[in-house]
Design an enzyme around this catalytic site. Structure first.
Site, short mmCIF file in Angstrom:
data_model
loop_
_atom_site.label_atom_id
_atom_site.label_comp_id
_atom_site.label_asym_id
_atom_site.label_seq_id
_atom_site.Cartn_x
_atom_site.Cartn_y
_atom_site.Cartn_z
N ASN A 1 7.76 -25.05 13.27
CA ASN A 1 6.63 -24.74 14.12
C ASN A 1 6.29 -26.00 14.92
O ASN A 1 5.81 -26.98 14.38
CB ASN A 1 5.47 -24.29 13.23
CG ASN A 1 4.23 -23.93 14.01
OD1 ASN A 1 3.92 -24.55 15.02
ND2 ASN A 1 3.52 -22.94 13.54
N THR A 2 6.50 -25.96 16.23
CA THR A 2 6.28 -27.15 17.05
C THR A 2 4.80 -27.54 17.10
O THR A 2 4.47 -28.71 17.15
CB THR A 2 6.81 -26.95 18.48
OG1 THR A 2 6.20 -25.79 19.04
CG2 THR A 2 8.30 -26.79 18.46
N ARG A 3 3.91 -26.59 17.10
CA ARG A 3 2.48 -26.92 17.12
C ARG A 3 2.11 -27.67 15.85
O ARG A 3 1.36 -28.64 15.89
CB ARG A 3 1.63 -25.67 17.27
CG ARG A 3 0.15 -26.01 17.43
CD ARG A 3 -0.67 -24.81 17.76
NE ARG A 3 -1.32 -24.61 18.99
CZ ARG A 3 -1.50 -25.38 20.03
NH1 ARG A 3 -0.96 -26.54 20.06
NH2 ARG A 3 -2.18 -25.04 21.07
N LEU A 4 2.63 -27.25 14.74
CA LEU A 4 2.37 -27.94 13.48
C LEU A 4 2.90 -29.37 13.54
O LEU A 4 2.23 -30.30 13.11
CB LEU A 4 3.01 -27.18 12.31
CG LEU A 4 2.82 -27.80 10.93
CD1 LEU A 4 1.36 -27.81 10.54
CD2 LEU A 4 3.65 -27.06 9.91
N GLU A 7 0.33 -31.39 15.74
CA GLU A 7 -1.05 -31.52 15.27
C GLU A 7 -1.19 -32.00 13.83
O GLU A 7 -2.26 -32.43 13.43
CB GLU A 7 -1.77 -30.19 15.44
CG GLU A 7 -1.89 -29.79 16.89
CD GLU A 7 -2.54 -28.43 17.09
OE1 GLU A 7 -2.84 -27.77 16.08
OE2 GLU A 7 -2.74 -28.05 18.24
#
Length: 79
Positions: A1-4, A7
């Site tokens: 998961n790139t957002r994970l 962030e």
């Protein structure tokens, strides 16, 4: 998961929680260890993550190298 990936360090710094560990627990069928309200109750301060990009707009915004002239990191040495 790139957002994970982006962030996770900021969330961990503010909450002390490891979202990767949470994601693995959920994938293994375990419930989340805390509610959103519990997470917010233990949050301490705030954090900002910044990235330095060097792109060349004359070359279709491909990465370009350059000199980093100044960098100052937090005094407490945290990443």
């Amino acid at each position: 998961n790139t957002r994970l990936q982006v962030e996770h360090p900021v969330t961990e710094m503010v909450t002390g929680l490891d979202l990767v560990e949470w994601q693995l627990r959920v994938a293994a069928g375990q419930p989340l260890p805390l509610t959103q309200e519990q997470v917010l109750a233990q949050a301490r301060g705030c954090a900002v993550e910044a990235r330095i990009y060097a792109e060349n707009p004359q070359n279709d915004f491909l990465p370009a190298s350059g000199k980093l002239m100044h960098l100052r990191t937090p005094l407490d040495g945290r990443p």
